[in-house]
Design a protein around this motif. Structure first.
Motif, PDB file in Angstrom:
ATOM      1  N   SER A   1      -6.943  13.646  -8.927  1.00  0.00           N
ATOM      2  CA  SER A   1      -5.856  12.715  -8.668  1.00  0.00           C
ATOM      3  C   SER A   1      -4.602  13.194  -9.390  1.00  0.00           C
ATOM      4  CB  SER A   1      -6.217  11.309  -9.175  1.00  0.00           C
ATOM      5  OG  SER A   1      -7.352  10.805  -8.518  1.00  0.00           O
TER       6      SER A   1
ATOM      7  N   LYS B   1      -0.563  12.196 -10.650  1.00  0.00           N
ATOM      8  CA  LYS B   1       0.529  11.250 -10.865  1.00  0.00           C
ATOM      9  C   LYS B   1       1.829  12.048 -10.961  1.00  0.00           C
ATOM     10  CE  LYS B   1       2.288   8.105 -14.472  1.00  0.00           C
ATOM     11  NZ  LYS B   1       2.817   8.971 -15.549  1.00  0.00           N
TER      12      LYS B   1
ATOM     13  N   ARG C   1      -1.752  10.108  -6.019  1.00  0.00           N
ATOM     14  CA  ARG C   1      -2.439   8.820  -6.140  1.00  0.00           C
ATOM     15  C   ARG C   1      -1.651   7.842  -7.005  1.00  0.00           C
ATOM     16  NH1 ARG C   1      -7.889   8.563  -5.675  1.00  0.00           N
ATOM     17  NH2 ARG C   1      -7.522   6.320  -6.027  1.00  0.00           N
ATOM     18  N   TYR C   2      -0.759   8.389  -7.841  1.00  0.00           N
ATOM     19  CA  TYR C   2       0.041   7.565  -8.745  1.00  0.00           C
ATOM     20  C   TYR C   2       1.481   8.026  -8.683  1.00  0.00           C
ATOM     21  CZ  TYR C   2      -4.537   6.651 -10.937  1.00  0.00           C
ATOM     22  OH  TYR C   2      -5.849   6.306 -11.184  1.00  0.00           O
TER      23      TYR C   2
ATOM     24  N   THR D   1       0.312   1.017   0.298  1.00  0.00           N
ATOM     25  CA  THR D   1      -0.962   0.558  -0.241  1.00  0.00           C
ATOM     26  C   THR D   1      -1.866   1.759  -0.518  1.00  0.00           C
ATOM     27  OG1 THR D   1      -0.780  -1.487   1.029  1.00  0.00           O
ATOM     28  CG2 THR D   1      -2.973  -0.881   0.235  1.00  0.00           C
TER      29      THR D   1
ATOM     30  N   VAL E   1      -1.507   3.732  -3.196  1.00  0.00           N
ATOM     31  CA  VAL E   1      -0.829   4.528  -4.220  1.00  0.00           C
ATOM     32  C   VAL E   1      -0.440   3.576  -5.353  1.00  0.00           C
ATOM     33  CG1 VAL E   1       1.129   6.014  -4.767  1.00  0.00           C
ATOM     34  CG2 VAL E   1       0.016   6.181  -2.524  1.00  0.00           C
ATOM     35  N   ARG E   2      -0.789   3.938  -6.566  1.00  0.00           N
ATOM     36  CA  ARG E   2      -0.580   3.045  -7.700  1.00  0.00           C
ATOM     37  C   ARG E   2       0.759   3.321  -8.389  1.00  0.00           C
ATOM     38  NH1 ARG E   2      -6.643   3.155 -10.456  1.00  0.00           N
ATOM     39  NH2 ARG E   2      -7.753   2.380  -8.617  1.00  0.00           N
ATOM     40  N   THR E   3       1.434   2.258  -8.755  1.00  0.00           N
ATOM     41  CA  THR E   3       2.709   2.379  -9.458  1.00  0.00           C
ATOM     42  C   THR E   3       2.486   2.258 -10.963  1.00  0.00           C
ATOM     43  OG1 THR E   3       3.089  -0.003  -9.202  1.00  0.00           O
ATOM     44  CG2 THR E   3       4.034   1.454  -7.534  1.00  0.00           C
ATOM     45  N   VAL E   4       3.187   3.101 -11.703  1.00  0.00           N
ATOM     46  CA  VAL E   4       3.048   3.147 -13.165  1.00  0.00           C
ATOM     47  C   VAL E   4       4.427   3.032 -13.793  1.00  0.00           C
ATOM     48  CG1 VAL E   4       2.166   4.458 -15.135  1.00  0.00           C
ATOM     49  CG2 VAL E   4       1.068   4.698 -12.885  1.00  0.00           C
TER      50      VAL E   4
ATOM     51  N   PHE F   1       3.874  -3.419 -11.087  1.00  0.00           N
ATOM     52  CA  PHE F   1       3.144  -2.258 -11.605  1.00  0.00           C
ATOM     53  C   PHE F   1       1.641  -2.469 -11.484  1.00  0.00           C
ATOM     54  CE2 PHE F   1       6.961  -2.082 -14.500  1.00  0.00           C
ATOM     55  CZ  PHE F   1       7.530  -0.973 -13.907  1.00  0.00           C
ATOM     56  N   ASP F   2       0.942  -1.385 -11.200  1.00  0.00           N
ATOM     57  CA  ASP F   2      -0.517  -1.382 -11.291  1.00  0.00           C
ATOM     58  C   ASP F   2      -0.974  -0.964 -12.683  1.00  0.00           C
ATOM     59  OD1 ASP F   2      -1.223  -1.941  -8.452  1.00  0.00           O
ATOM     60  OD2 ASP F   2      -0.115  -0.080  -8.117  1.00  0.00           O
ATOM     61  N   LEU F   3      -0.061  -0.305 -13.419  1.00  0.00           N
ATOM     62  CA  LEU F   3      -0.424   0.238 -14.720  1.00  0.00           C
ATOM     63  C   LEU F   3       0.822   0.360 -15.578  1.00  0.00           C
ATOM     64  CD1 LEU F   3      -3.015   1.533 -16.098  1.00  0.00           C
ATOM     65  CD2 LEU F   3      -2.188   3.730 -15.248  1.00  0.00           C
TER      66      LEU F   3
END
Length: 218
Positions: free
Chosen positions: A8, A10, A29-30, A57, A59-62, A82-84
């Protein structure tokens, strides 16, 4: 034998839609947004909100912060989903727990590595953090940023090690050495920022594409 998990990636420090689209299209992925004004990658919460709306959807946001006060976190988090949350300063395990409790968002703690003695901090952080990120310790100069300095640490320090929480590798990564970094450390997640820039703070879509392609088959 277990099937290796795909690596993965980021892409951190995104500042505008073009590079965000390149990251998403290439399979990141990020995606990471920096909220630390001294950094050339720092953006305003309003821009963070605009970019977050473009993230599909899956893909994670940091959100990256450096020793933030709760008021500042609230100012950003109220505008940007944020997801993280990534804490990239000198936050203690107690502070990590406070942030998690206050905002109910998973936290990833950056561990600055210069030598083997720095790895003990990872075990302490892992007691409360949801993820770990191993980054190079900043150079000892006033102008150095907490991260995004484009330098690597000795990857063999992580070889054969396991950690109680999921982790990412960062620091000095670029398209030319990403595969080597994975083979040396066993990392299943990479975090890149300056290694896909053509100048400080400006992501190059072609370098993003090349970086993602370099680990796609691992």
């Amino acid at each position: 034998m277990p099937v290796p998990k795909p690596v993965s990636v980021k892409i951190c420090g995104l500042t505008e839609p073009l590079s965000l689209h390149a990251a998403v299209a290439g399979g990141a992925r990020y995606v990471g947004f920096v909220f630390y004004p001294p950094s050339p990658r720092s953006i305003a919460p309003s821009m963070g909100a605009e970019l977050a709306r473009l993230v599909p959807t899956g893909v994670r946001t940091v959100g990256l912060f450096v020793d933030p006060e709760n008021d500042f976190l609230e100012h950003v988090v109220s505008q940007v989903p944020f997801d993280l949350i990534q804490l990239h300063g000198k936050e203690t395990p107690r502070r990590i727990a406070e942030v998690k409790a206050a905002f109910n968002i998973p936290v990833m703690k950056a561990i600055k590595v210069g030598g083997s003695e720095d790895l003990a901090a990872a075990l302490e952080a892992a007691e409360v953090a949801d993820r770990l990120l191993f980054d190079a310790k900043p150079p000892a100069k006033v102008s150095a940023l907490p991260g995004g300095n484009g330098i690597a640490f000795d990857w063999t320090l992580l070889a054969g090690r396991s950690w109680p929480k999921p982790w990412m590798l960062s620091g000095g990564l670029k398209p030319e050495n990403a595969a080597e970094a994975v083979r040396t450390t066993g990392a299943t997640a990479l975090d890149v920022s300056s290694g896909v820039e053509d100048r400080p703070g400006h992501k190059d879509p072609e370098l993003i594409r090349r970086f993602l392609n370099s680990v796609a088959g691992l």
